[in-house]
Design a protein around this motif. Structure first.
Motif: not given
Length: 576
Positions: A96-97, A99-100, A103, A143, A147
Motif C-alpha cells: 500500500s505504501c 503504491t501510494s 502514485s 510528502d 511516507k
C-alpha cells in the motif's frame, strides 16, 4: 539433588558474550521458521529458553551456547536487516505504501520493490532520492520523505530489540557433562542427529595427523583442510564466534577429534566420488562415519562404540585414507560415466536416484580387504554396476540397510559382488518393479536415473554430436497427454521409464505437440531414434489414435513395451 542450573535474562547487547562450541549443530531453520519466530517476538509471546555454560566464574564470563543457536542467529539477522522479516509479515501495508509513493511519481521515476527496500534500509539516501525524483516540487518531496520515514518508524517498532529479554538457563554442573546435556536436549525444535551427539561425546578423542608434507600423496593434509573448511562454514552460517577453534592452532598441533576425522573423511570421499556421494553434510557424515565402521569392523548400528577404536584408527590412519582414495577413484571411474547428466552449461551433474548411503558403503566393504589388481578386486568392480541397478529393481536396500550392510563387511563375508548376475535375473527384477507402475505425468528420481544410465550407454555415448544440449522430456508430448486425460484422475503411465528420454533441446522446444519424426529433416535423427529405442512411426500413429479415443490401455501397453526394451538394453550393457 541440588539443581545444576540457574536462570538468567540476557539482552540483545549481551549477545557478544555468546560463543558456539565445536559440537554445536549447523543452522537449520528455513525462512518460514525464522519469519514465524520474529512474529512471536512481535506478539510478545514467550519463546524457548537458551541453554548456556559459563566459561569462567566471572559475572561477565563468556557463555558457551549449548542450545538456541537458531533463535539467536535469527535475532542477529533481524537486527542487521529487518526488511526480509517485516515485509512478508506486513506485505499489504508494504504494498500500500509503495503504491501510494508511485502514485506521486511520474512514469520515469516509478519505484521497484528492490529500490523501495533500499530506501527503507537507508542504502539509498532518502533525501537525495526525493530531490532527484521531484526536483521542482518541495511539497511533494516532503510528502515522499514523510511516507518513507513513517514506514521506517513502524518497521523499527515492530520488535523493540532494546527491550527484548532473552531467558537463558545457565548450566552450572561439571564441564565434562556438557556433552551429556547436549545429547539429551529435546525441546521440540529440530531433532539432533546421531552424528551431532557423537561429536559432543567424542570431544576428548585425538586423531594425530602427520606433519605437513609427510603423508603419502598429502592425504592427511587434505583431511586437515576439510576440518578447517567445515568449521569455517559453520562459523559463517551460524553468525557466532566459534569457541575453542583456531585454524592456526589446528595447523600447528595437527590433532583432530574422532568426529572431526569422520566428517572430513566424508567430505574427502565426496570430492573423489561425487557420482555416488552427494554434497550434503548429512550424506557425507553417513559415508565418513560408515567408512570408519568398515575400516574397524564396527557394525554401522553400533557406531557409538567407534571411540573405543581410536588407537586402531591412529595406527592405520594412512592405510584407511589410501584404501578409501583408491576405491573412490575406481568407483567414480565407473559411475561418473553412468550417472552423469548432460545439462547445458553444467559440468559433472549426477543423477542419484538409485543411490543410497548404505548401498554405496557396501561397495567399499566388499572391496576393502581385496588386493588391488587381483582377480577378485577386478571382478567385484566389474559386477558392481549391474548390482547397482538390480538392487534397486529388487528393492534390496529399501529397509534395514544398516543390517544388510554388515553382511558385506570383510570379517563376516556373507555377501559380496563376486557372482555375475544373469540377464534373466535383471529382467525378472525389472518386471517386478515395473508391475507397480502407476499413472502420472511427472518423472520420479528413479526414472530419471535409469533414463540417464540408458542414455549414457547408448544414444548419448556415440550418436549425437559432442556439445549439443539436451533435456529430459516426455516422448509422447506432455501437452497431448494433458489434453487426453483429467488432471485429477491420471490414467496414462506418462511418467514411467518407457516415456522418458533425453531429447535435443533446440528441436524439442519446437515440437510440443509433435515427435522427432516431425523435425527429422534429411534423416537428422535416424540414428538417435534407433539407438534410443524411440517409438516407430507406426507406434506413434497407434498412440495418436488411442489418445483421441481415450484408449488408455493401448497407450500404456506401448509405454510399458518400450520400458521393457530400455531395461533390457540397460541390463545387456551393464553385463557387457
Amino acid at each position: 539433588m541440588t539443581a545444576q542450573y540457574d536462570t538468567i535474562t540476557l539482552g540483545v547487547s549481551d549477545l557478544d558474550r555468546i560463543t558456539l562450541p565445536k559440537f554445536q549443530r549447523g543452522f537449520v531453520w528455513n525462512k518460514t521458521k525464522k519469519t514465524s519466530f520474529i512474529q512471536t517476538l512481535h506478539d510478545g509471546f514467550p519463546f524457548g529458553a537458551l541453554l548456556v555454560y559459563p566459561e569462567t566464574s566471572d559475572a561477565d564470563s563468556k557463555l558457551v551456547l549449548l542450545d538456541g543457536q537458531q533463535r539467536l542467529s535469527t535475532i542477529l539477522q533481524y537486527q542487521h536487516d529487518q526488511i526480509p522479516f517485516w515485509k512478508p509479515l506486513n506485505f499489504d501495508k508494504y504494498q500500500s505504501c509503495l503504491t501510494s509513493i508511485n502514485s506521486m511519481l511520474d512514469e520515469e521515476h516509478q519505484v521497484t520493490e528492490e529500490t523501495f527496500d533500499r530506501l527503507l534500509t537507508n542504502k539509498i539516501d532518502v533525501a537525495d532520492w526525493a530531490d532527484e525524483v521531484a526536483p521542482s516540487d518541495a511539497a511533494r518531496r516532503k510528502d515522499l520523505r514523510d511516507k518513507i520515514k513513517e514506514l521506517q518508524t513502524e518497521i523499527a517498532q515492530f520488535v523493540d530489540l532494546n527491550e527484548l529479554g532473552i531467558l537463558a538457563i545457565k548450566f552450572t554442573g561439571s564441564r565434562d557433562r556438557i556433552a551429556d546435556v547436549f545429547a539429551n536436549l529435546n525441546k521440540g525444535g529440530m531433532p539432533l542427529q546421531k552424528y551431532e551427539v557423537f561429536s559432543a561425546a567424542w570431544s576428548n578423542t585425538e586423531i594425530r595427523l602427520l606433519q605437513a608434507g609427510e603423508s603419502a600423496n598429502g592425504l592427511q593434509d587434505k583431511i586437515l583442510e576439510y576440518v578447517k573448511s567445515y568449521y569455517s562454514n559453520m562459523e559463517t552460517n551460524a553468525e557466532f564466534e566459534l569457541n575453542d577453534f583456531s585454524e592456526d592452532e589446528l595447523s600447528k598441533s595437527r590433532v583432530i577429534t574422532l568426529s572431526e576425522f569422520a566428517v572430513a573423511l566424508g567430505a574427502f570421499v565426496h570430492e573423489l566420488l561425487p557420482s555416488l556421494v552427494g554434497d550434503t553434510l548429512s550424506t557425507q557424515n553417513e559415508i565418513g562415519y560408515g567408512l570408519l565402521g568398515i575400516a574397524t569392523g564396527t557394525d554401522n548400528r553400533k557406531l557409538s562404540t567407534l571411540n573405543s577404536k581410536v588407537d586402531l584408527i591412529n595406527d592405520e590412519l594412512q592405510l584407511i585414507l589410501e584404501k578409501a582414495s583408491r576405491i573412490c577413484v575406481d568407483l567414480n571411474g565407473i559411475f561418473s560415466k553412468l550417472l552423469n547428466q548432460i545439462i547445458a552449461g553444467k559440468k559433472d551433474t549426477y543423477v542419484p536416484g538409485l543411490t543410497s548411503s548404505f548401498k554405496t558403503l557396501s561397495y567399499f566393504a566388499s572391496l576393502w580387504n581385496l588386493e588391488e589388481g587381483s582377480e577378485e578386486y577386478r571382478t567385484t568392480l566389474k559386477n558392481i554396476p549391474s548390482y547397482y541397478v538390480f538392487d534397486f529393481w529388487s528393492r534390496s536396500w529399501t529397509s534395514h540397510g544398516d543390517q544388510r550392510l554388515i553382511d558385506y563387511y570383510p570379517k563376516y563375508g556373507k555377501r559380496n559382488y563376486l557372482q555375475r548376475l544373469t540377464l534373466e535375473q535383471l529382467l525378472d527384477a525389472y518386471a517386478q518393479w515395473a508391475s507397480d507402475n502407476t499413472p502420472g505425468i511427472n518423472f520420479s528420481k528413479e526414472v530419471k536415473a535409469l533414463t540417464t544410465i540408458h542414455s549414457n550407454q547408448s544414444y548419448l555415448s556415440s550418436v549425437l554430436p559432442h556439445g549439443e544440449s539436451f533435456e529430459l522430456e516426455h516422448i509422447i508430448a506432455k501437452k497431448l497427454i494433458n489434453a487426453a486425460e483429467n488432471d485429477r484422475e491420471r490414467r496414462i503411465f506418462a511418467g514411467s521409464l518407457g516415456n522418458c528420454m533425453y531429447l535435443p533441446r533446440q528441436d524439442n522446444n519446437k515440437k510440443k505437440e509433435k515427435n522427432l519424426y516431425g523435425v527429422n529433416q534429411e534423416g537428422k535423427y535416424d540414428d538417435l531414434m534407433t539407438s534410443s529405442l524411440y517409438y516407430t512411426e507406426e507406434e506413434f500413429a497407434t498412440i495418436s489414435n488411442a489418445l483421441e479415443a481415450r484408449d488408455y490401455a493401448t497407450i500404456n501397453a506401448l509405454i510399458m513395451q518400450r520400458g521393457h526394451r530400455v531395461a533390457e538394453s540397460i541390463a545387456q550393457s551393464l553385463l557387457g
